[in-house]
Motif scaffolding. Sequence first.
Motif, PDB file in Angstrom:
ATOM      1  N   ARG A  21       0.831  -1.202   0.000  1.00 32.12           N
ATOM      2  CA  ARG A  21       0.000   0.000   0.000  1.00 32.12           C
ATOM      3  C   ARG A  21       0.870   1.259   0.000  1.00 32.12           C
ATOM      4  N   VAL A  22       2.023   1.193   0.656  1.00 35.70           N
ATOM      5  CA  VAL A  22       2.943   2.335   0.663  1.00 35.70           C
ATOM      6  C   VAL A  22       3.423   2.636  -0.758  1.00 35.70           C
ATOM      7  N   PHE A  23       3.740   1.591  -1.519  1.00 29.31           N
ATOM      8  CA  PHE A  23       4.221   1.799  -2.889  1.00 29.31           C
ATOM      9  C   PHE A  23       3.092   2.261  -3.804  1.00 29.31           C
ATOM     10  N   ILE A  24       1.858   1.855  -3.530  1.00 28.19           N
ATOM     11  CA  ILE A  24       0.728   2.355  -4.317  1.00 28.19           C
ATOM     12  C   ILE A  24       0.564   3.865  -4.101  1.00 28.19           C
ATOM     13  N   GLU A  25       0.695   4.314  -2.840  1.00 25.63           N
ATOM     14  CA  GLU A  25       0.636   5.751  -2.558  1.00 25.63           C
ATOM     15  C   GLU A  25       1.792   6.488  -3.229  1.00 25.63           C
ATOM     16  N   LEU A  26       2.980   5.881  -3.181  1.00 24.69           N
ATOM     17  CA  LEU A  26       4.158   6.501  -3.807  1.00 24.69           C
ATOM     18  C   LEU A  26       3.961   6.613  -5.320  1.00 24.69           C
ATOM     19  N   GLU A  27       3.422   5.578  -5.931  1.00 19.14           N
ATOM     20  CA  GLU A  27       3.197   5.606  -7.370  1.00 19.14           C
ATOM     21  C   GLU A  27       2.177   6.688  -7.747  1.00 19.14           C
ATOM     22  N   GLY A  28       1.133   6.845  -6.935  1.00 16.97           N
ATOM     23  CA  GLY A  28       0.138   7.873  -7.216  1.00 16.97           C
ATOM     24  C   GLY A  28       0.729   9.264  -7.204  1.00 16.97           C
ATOM     25  N   MET A  29       1.552   9.572  -6.184  1.00 18.39           N
ATOM     26  CA  MET A  29       2.182  10.891  -6.118  1.00 18.39           C
ATOM     27  C   MET A  29       3.173  11.089  -7.261  1.00 18.39           C
ATOM     28  N   TYR A  30       3.926  10.049  -7.564  1.00 18.45           N
ATOM     29  CA  TYR A  30       4.912  10.147  -8.645  1.00 18.45           C
ATOM     30  C   TYR A  30       4.215  10.347  -9.995  1.00 18.45           C
ATOM     31  N   ARG A  31       3.120   9.624 -10.231  1.00 16.76           N
ATOM     32  CA  ARG A  31       2.376   9.771 -11.481  1.00 16.76           C
ATOM     33  C   ARG A  31       1.831  11.195 -11.638  1.00 16.76           C
ATOM     34  N   ASN A  32       1.307  11.749 -10.544  1.00 18.51           N
ATOM     35  CA  ASN A  32       0.771  13.112 -10.595  1.00 18.51           C
ATOM     36  C   ASN A  32       1.858  14.114 -10.960  1.00 18.51           C
ATOM     37  N   MET A  33       3.059  13.947 -10.395  1.00 14.08           N
ATOM     38  CA  MET A  33       4.153  14.851 -10.727  1.00 14.08           C
ATOM     39  C   MET A  33       4.555  14.723 -12.193  1.00 14.08           C
ATOM     40  N   VAL A  34       4.665  13.489 -12.669  1.00  9.83           N
ATOM     41  CA  VAL A  34       5.071  13.277 -14.064  1.00  9.83           C
ATOM     42  C   VAL A  34       4.042  13.866 -15.021  1.00  9.83           C
ATOM     43  N   GLU A  35       2.757  13.697 -14.718  1.00  8.52           N
ATOM     44  CA  GLU A  35       1.717  14.252 -15.589  1.00  8.52           C
ATOM     45  C   GLU A  35       1.796  15.780 -15.645  1.00  8.52           C
ATOM     46  N   GLN A  36       1.931  16.431 -14.486  1.00  7.78           N
ATOM     47  CA  GLN A  36       2.006  17.894 -14.476  1.00  7.78           C
ATOM     48  C   GLN A  36       3.270  18.394 -15.177  1.00  7.78           C
ATOM     49  N   LEU A  37       4.400  17.723 -14.923  1.00  8.35           N
ATOM     50  CA  LEU A  37       5.657  18.157 -15.533  1.00  8.35           C
ATOM     51  C   LEU A  37       5.651  17.939 -17.042  1.00  8.35           C
ATOM     52  N   THR A  38       5.058  16.846 -17.494  1.00  8.67           N
ATOM     53  CA  THR A  38       5.012  16.575 -18.932  1.00  8.67           C
ATOM     54  C   THR A  38       4.144  17.597 -19.650  1.00  8.67           C
ATOM     55  N   MET A  39       2.978  17.908 -19.070  1.00 14.73           N
ATOM     56  CA  MET A  39       2.109  18.921 -19.670  1.00 14.73           C
ATOM     57  C   MET A  39       2.830  20.268 -19.772  1.00 14.73           C
ATOM     58  N   TYR A  40       3.511  20.657 -18.705  1.00  9.75           N
ATOM     59  CA  TYR A  40       4.234  21.930 -18.712  1.00  9.75           C
ATOM     60  C   TYR A  40       5.355  21.916 -19.758  1.00  9.75           C
ATOM     61  N   ALA A  41       6.091  20.804 -19.841  1.00 10.80           N
ATOM     62  CA  ALA A  41       7.209  20.727 -20.786  1.00 10.80           C
ATOM     63  C   ALA A  41       6.725  20.791 -22.231  1.00 10.80           C
ATOM     64  N   VAL A  42       5.622  20.117 -22.539  1.00 11.86           N
ATOM     65  CA  VAL A  42       5.097  20.140 -23.910  1.00 11.86           C
ATOM     66  C   VAL A  42       4.522  21.515 -24.238  1.00 11.86           C
TER      67      VAL A  42
END
Length: 433
Positions: A21-42
């Motif tokens: 469950r800890v890694f599921i929470e970590l993946e959720g936060m990491y995914r959110n960061m990658v999505e926001q950063l990718t949108m900004y970069a594009v």
Amino acid sequence: MVRVTRTVIVESVKLPRKVFRVFIELEGMYRNMVEQLTMYAVRNRVKSFTKLKAHKYREMRNLYPQLPSHYVYTACQDASTRAKSFLRLKKLGLTERDYPEIRKISIWLDDHLWKFNGYTSIKVTTHKGWITISFEPHKLYWKYINRGWKLASEAKIKLDKRSRQLIIYLTFVKEIEEYELKGYLPVDVNENNVTILVDGVTYLFETNMEKLVLGYHYRRKRIQKQYDRLYGVKSRIKRRVMRKLKEGRKKLDIRWKIANIIVRTAYERHYAIVLEKLSKRVANSMIGRIRNKQLRHRIFQASFRGIQRAIEEKAREYGVPVIFVDPKNTSKLCPIHKAPINYNNGSRLGRCSKGGETWHRDVVACWNLLFRDLRGDGSNAPNPVGHTLLDGRVMPLPSTATHDPIGIWVSLWARRKSLPQIQFATDLNRMKR
């Protein structure tokens, strides 16, 4: 000195629900960061990792203060890689959306986020502290460990939510020294065989790619016809059955096994491998005048470039040089007279139009590749230095030697069963006796 990297995938043991469950929470936060950063970069056309980090680091740290700071670094690396790839495809007109869609995610780790703990476990830092993850090593993992490869500082992990496991991507690095050349080993890649020339002797390794491609082609058509009638064209059951077909795995198995044989042969003799310089879309140029749909399908699925890439990758591991030469008319011109070779009724045996020598199509291709490499300029003028063969002639002619290569069947060079199955069969036979 050449730096070679290889990635090995290992699976962790089944994790407790609380830890997973800890890694599921970590993946959720990491995914959110990658999505926001990718949108900004594009949106801002940012392709550089350092520039993206300078613009967005403080914002991401304020968004997730409980995460170790280096997760922001790796998320910026991940996002900049995705944005750079998407912008390149968008420039070529190969995208359908304005922004990339983040479907699959793997968590990138640098040397501050993970540690190697012995040989069968790693430690990963999370928002809940350090967690020790044990994994199941396999044969390929121990091969790189025992042969002096070093672990790189970066790694990746992916969550398998069905089995409650982590898929760990470990990167191994090794410095390879290239040796002094003592000769050349030409390789001719065809649909149903791979031919090599070793010290004047030609060996033809049969791959039977035609039977493999056509067999799975008819099997897919049969499955589509049956399941489309019962469940519809877009049925999930049909996709599940199609995924069980192993055409890709069998092709991959053939590529790497034949590449291993060729590279080891060259390494033992300190030879360089000579390959044809094929274009990136070699299949498109080959089918220009072909109207037979079955033959066009065979050419596209023959994977000429795939076998060459496997040879290149394996050659890097051993430090074997790879040389590319012009492939034009390598199987159509006599190496002695530079005259066309006449092939009748699709036969692989032809006769020189000037000297009358009988040639096998794959043998003459290997000799032409060798001479073009010795010439050094990619031309088809022969330079038979150091190649005085039978009867003092520069080539083995039919009056003194056979023109046929030594054929090696697939069953002789490719082991069809894996090692554990063979070991089980051996033990079973011993018990029966």
